[in-house]
Structures are given as C-alpha cells and as structure tokens.
Scaffold this motif. Sequence first.
Motif, short mmCIF file in Angstrom:
data_model
loop_
_atom_site.label_atom_id
_atom_site.label_comp_id
_atom_site.label_asym_id
_atom_site.label_seq_id
_atom_site.Cartn_x
_atom_site.Cartn_y
_atom_site.Cartn_z
N ASP A 90 7.53 63.12 44.67
CA ASP A 90 5.80 62.68 44.46
C ASP A 90 5.69 62.11 43.12
O ASP A 90 4.77 61.80 42.78
CB ASP A 90 4.59 63.83 44.88
CG ASP A 90 4.66 64.70 43.91
OD1 ASP A 90 5.58 64.61 43.50
OD2 ASP A 90 4.05 66.09 43.60
N PHE A 91 6.48 62.34 42.00
CA PHE A 91 6.22 61.45 41.12
C PHE A 91 7.65 61.33 40.30
O PHE A 91 9.37 61.69 41.29
CB PHE A 91 5.78 62.64 40.11
CG PHE A 91 6.10 63.49 39.60
CD1 PHE A 91 6.32 63.72 38.12
CD2 PHE A 91 6.54 64.59 39.96
CE1 PHE A 91 7.43 64.72 37.30
CE2 PHE A 91 7.02 65.51 39.44
CZ PHE A 91 7.02 66.35 37.95
N ILE A 92 8.08 60.92 38.92
CA ILE A 92 9.66 60.95 38.50
C ILE A 92 9.66 61.36 36.96
O ILE A 92 8.81 61.00 36.42
CB ILE A 92 9.67 58.95 38.50
CG1 ILE A 92 9.74 58.35 39.71
CG2 ILE A 92 11.38 58.98 37.33
CD1 ILE A 92 9.89 56.85 39.91
N VAL A 93 10.29 61.39 36.84
CA VAL A 93 11.00 62.52 35.72
C VAL A 93 12.05 61.29 34.99
O VAL A 93 13.03 61.50 35.68
CB VAL A 93 11.44 63.28 35.29
CG1 VAL A 93 11.45 63.89 33.79
CG2 VAL A 93 10.25 64.54 36.03
N SER A 94 11.92 60.42 33.97
CA SER A 94 13.54 59.99 33.13
C SER A 94 13.21 60.33 32.33
O SER A 94 12.46 60.79 31.56
CB SER A 94 12.66 58.62 33.09
OG SER A 94 11.50 58.00 32.29
N LEU A 95 14.86 60.34 32.49
CA LEU A 95 15.21 61.14 31.37
C LEU A 95 16.56 60.38 30.55
O LEU A 95 17.73 60.35 30.87
CB LEU A 95 16.51 62.40 31.45
CG LEU A 95 17.02 63.55 29.90
CD1 LEU A 95 16.17 63.49 29.30
CD2 LEU A 95 17.30 64.32 30.99
N GLY A 96 16.47 60.15 28.94
CA GLY A 96 17.23 59.28 28.70
C GLY A 96 16.25 58.16 27.43
O GLY A 96 15.84 58.58 27.25
N GLY A 97 17.87 56.95 27.17
CA GLY A 97 17.66 56.25 26.75
C GLY A 97 16.15 55.00 27.17
O GLY A 97 16.02 54.82 28.40
#
Length: 383
Positions: A90-97
């Motif tokens: 139900d959502f997104i976690v973005s990890l990085g540049g």
Amino acid sequence: MTTHVFYVPSVNLMGRGCINDIGPHIEELGFKKALLVTDKFLSSSPILKKVTEPLKKAGIEYVLYDEVKPNPTCKNVEDGLKKLQENGCDFIVSLGGGSPQDAASGISILATNGGDMRDYEGVGKSAKKGLPVVAVNTTAGTSAEITINYVITDEKREVKMVCIDPNSLAKISVNDPELMVDKPAALTAATGMDALTHAIESLVTPGAYPVTEAVAESAVKLIFQYLPRAVKDGHDIEAREQMVYAIFLGGMAFNNAGLGFVHAMAHQLGGVYDLPHGVCNAMLLPIVERENAKRVPEKFRRIAEAIGMRTEGKSDQECADFAINAIRELSIEVGIPEKLSELGLTDVDLNKLADNSLKDACAPGNPYMPTKEETIAMFEEIL
C-alpha cells in the motif's frame, strides 16, 4: 501577476540517526506493507538493515525490489509495479540515490494512474496522486527524494524521459548523513557536483524568484565549503551533514524554479551511453554557464557572492568569470574527469545528442535556447 507554488514533501527528516525515527511517521499515515525499491549494491550492504529494522520495529511489512539500474529504465518501473501489485503493497519505500528514487516515482505514478511509463514523459501528465512514497536518500546530490522531477530511460528510443509531476512528490523524505559515510569518493564528488548544478541552474533560470534564490545561494555556499572535505574523508560526519543540508536546499530551489540546458544535455549522455548523471553535469556546467553568462551576466553576481567573491566595484561579467572559473576548479579538485574519453567514450552521435537536448523538458528553463550547432559545439568541448 505571477503565482508561485512551492513544492516540498510534507515531512522531511534530516540529521544524524534520523532513519531510526521513520517508524512512527509511517504508522501515523496508516501504511502497512511497503515495496522497498533499491539496487543490488544497497540490498547487499549494511545500509539495508538500517532501514528495515525501524520498519520491523513499527510492525510494517516490506517486499524487496532491488533490480534498479544506475539509469533506471521503463522495464525497472514495470517490474517494480508488478511486484507491488502481486504483494498487495500500500506504499513504497525508496532507498538510494537518484536511481531508486526515480524508479519509485515511476512505480508510484503507474500504480494509481495505469498506462505505460512513456505516457508520463513531460510536464504534469498524470491525473491522480501517486501511491505514497517514503524516500530514504543515501547520496548527497540528486535531491530526487524531495522533488517533483524524475527521469526514466526509455530503452527503445535510448532517451532519458524527464517527467515533471507534482503527483509524484514523496510523502516523507529522509536524509541521514550516517547512511552516506561509506560512499566512495568518486560517487560523493559526482553527486555533490550534481547538487551544485541544481543550485546554479535554479539561480540562472528565468523561473527563479526570491525564495528559490535564497535557498539556492545557501546551497552553493555549503557545497563549496564542504564538498571537498566530504570527498577527502567520507567519514567526516560534519561535512556529510552539511552536504545533506546543501542538497535539501538545492532541491527546494530547482524543484520550484526549474533547471536548464546543463541537465538537458547531461540527460542525453546518460540515456544513450549510460554515463553517471552527476559526472555529465559537472563536465557541462562551466561550459553551458559560460554561454549563459554572455546573455545574462547579471545572474552570476549572487553566485559569485555565495562562492566568496567580494563583488563591490566588480562588473557583472567579472562576477560571472569568477563564478565559472571557481566551478571548474572545484570540479577538478574533487576529481571529476574533464573529458568523455576519460570515461572510455570516444565515439558519440553528436547530431542525436543535440537533437534530443533541444527536446528535453529542462531545456526551456535555460536563459536562452541554443541552436543545434551551438549545442554540438558544447558537446565537442568535452570529447
């Protein structure tokens, strides 16, 4: 009269150790299961655990998608969307540049709007808010975690598609300098020069206004002071933290004032030849700004002052010359290559690069529109 709209995520966590505080903020929004978007390098590094532990502590499930390329592609977005839908996230976690952040933005927009990624190239093409994103940044440079811009490579056309869309704006951004201390010097330099390009282009663009000018000037000042330190010693936590503030300031500036022809040209090098975005920006920045200064030298006085020049009694052109020389010297100091040949690229299609630069969504933000011949000449300077 002109109305200015200032876009920034509604919650922004900054400072040492702030990653540990994400759980309560996510709980407050009621999210339950995340698609964690990242790349292979980060998924195999200790950084991943620093993000997943606070999620687990808050009782938030996650599914890992770690196939994002350095220049994220339409296929990356499509594959990420499929995994999100199959797992009921139900959502997104973005990890990085910038790469995972941009891929997450594309996934977010397709999740709620449908269609093909290519449908969203350009300005404001989506009808609905994207699926919520919690953007955890690991590089001091792209500002992709706080902006409405994202860039996806269309592999079929070999074009970097610039998508400018308020509906892609993250709900929460996280900038923890402790996640950045192990970044290699070359990556630190490239992303730092990307941040400088954001700040300078947002000062030179006709879209600048007092709020964006103020934050952009502050970003320029911090980058000149702290980027060399961060490149020299990645564990210099003060330098890393100050660069976090610099990228946030620069991101706010270009997110709301716009970019220019440096980015328009750099996008083509990345899209066709898969080169590092920050390095391309750094190579092109003094060249494009030299040409901009011939048209709007008055724009460079504030840049020169932010770098440290005493401008009293100096002409606008003298200020511009000082600023452009300082940019070039900083780039050399932090180890940015001066020529594409140093990156192993010796043969380029100048006509294709120029044509696509002139069509790029960032091009209209420049103080003037170069001709095709002028664009080719600028590319030739870095061959």
